[in-house]
Design an enzyme around this catalytic site. Sequence first.
Site, mmCIF file in Angstrom:
data_model
loop_
_atom_site.group_PDB
_atom_site.id
_atom_site.type_symbol
_atom_site.label_atom_id
_atom_site.label_comp_id
_atom_site.label_asym_id
_atom_site.label_seq_id
_atom_site.Cartn_x
_atom_site.Cartn_y
_atom_site.Cartn_z
ATOM 1 N N PRO A 86 0.828 -1.212 0.000
ATOM 2 C CA PRO A 86 0.000 0.000 0.000
ATOM 3 C C PRO A 86 0.862 1.262 0.000
ATOM 4 C CG PRO A 86 -0.935 -1.604 1.472
ATOM 5 C CD PRO A 86 0.359 -2.195 0.984
ATOM 6 N N CYS A 87 0.529 2.176 -0.917
ATOM 7 C CA CYS A 87 1.454 3.262 -1.232
ATOM 8 C C CYS A 87 1.094 4.604 -0.608
ATOM 9 C CB CYS A 87 1.561 3.430 -2.748
ATOM 10 S SG CYS A 87 -0.017 3.808 -3.547
ATOM 11 N N GLN A 88 0.034 4.691 0.169
ATOM 12 C CA GLN A 88 -0.376 5.998 0.688
ATOM 13 C C GLN A 88 0.714 6.733 1.464
ATOM 14 O OE1 GLN A 88 -2.166 3.286 0.798
ATOM 15 N NE2 GLN A 88 -4.231 3.674 0.053
#
Length: 354
Positions: A86-88
């Site tokens: 997950p890149c947030q």
Amino acid sequence: MEEKKIVSVSLFSGAGGLDVASFLAGVPVVSSTDFDSDCIKTLKMNELFENSEVIEGDLHQIESSVFSDILRKRDYDKFIVIGGAPCQPFSKAGYWVGNNTRKGINDPRATLVDEYLRVVCDLHPDGFVFENVESLLHPTNRVIVDRFIEIITEQGYKYKIVRANALDYGVSQKRKRLFILGTLGEFQSDEPRKTHCAPEECERTGLLPYVNVGEVIAGYDGPEYYEPEEETKGGTYYSDLCEVPPGMNYKALTAWYGYENPKFVADKRFWSFLLKLSPDMPSWTITAQPGPWVGPFHWDNRRLRVPEIAAIQTFPKGYKFYGSRRSVQKQIGNAVPALMGKAMIEFVKESLQK
């Protein structure tokens, strides 16, 4: 020479963008996993995954042996691990709120990169595809990439860091992403094979012109595809949206653009405010959580429909999604465009054929 049978294990599968890419590249996915129950239901709704073991769970809690056991039951010559943590924490959009309020590498989600590496180190696949946002290379986050490279090099992998734009691979969307590609074999070329380019470059390169979004979402504008969530009429900025020309944003209504009675001030709003598609251009990035007046909007002054955003992300026609409209938008917006992922997986697959 007979082509080797290669399969993949997918981590952080989400709605299946990179998984679909793997199937398109001729690399069947034997296992997909995600912690989001809507994503898991999405995967199980699609026939593409009927022979895949779909696992719901947090990767922190899933032993690598789970994937080893699945692989033992399958017939293959070599296998790869695919996925994007997950890149947030690393998203460029995060810089809009300033470094003081971003957690960056201190965000606990950053540890999911460690979990990806843990599985790679434990399973020792023949290759891997790791995807994330381009701003993972920003100085604030660069330590993560450096450590990633250090670990996979110690494990014997050759690697390529690829800063890719989805446009170059037949996706009708300006979407930049970072890929770290690894192999125990030998890369056969310098980079994944691009298929498309700017129209003015086609004669020189021999590639196809970028795909315009009007071509991709044609056929979804009929009443049978209507969604209540697409409505903008009566909203705060509806009349302003109607005045924005296709291919522009709110800046068309500013003095900067020569608008006679300016309604906004240029560069005082986020760039995707009242952003409107043009059928004769590629789309801008499809986001996971757009605000109420954040585009891209359809040139007919409405929000995009689910099959339209799925098509822009190059999911196959008829691909099913489970969940509320908000959940589905998030699933599609977080996905790797399938054609982009296909090019990356093919590049790694090619290195494993000898």
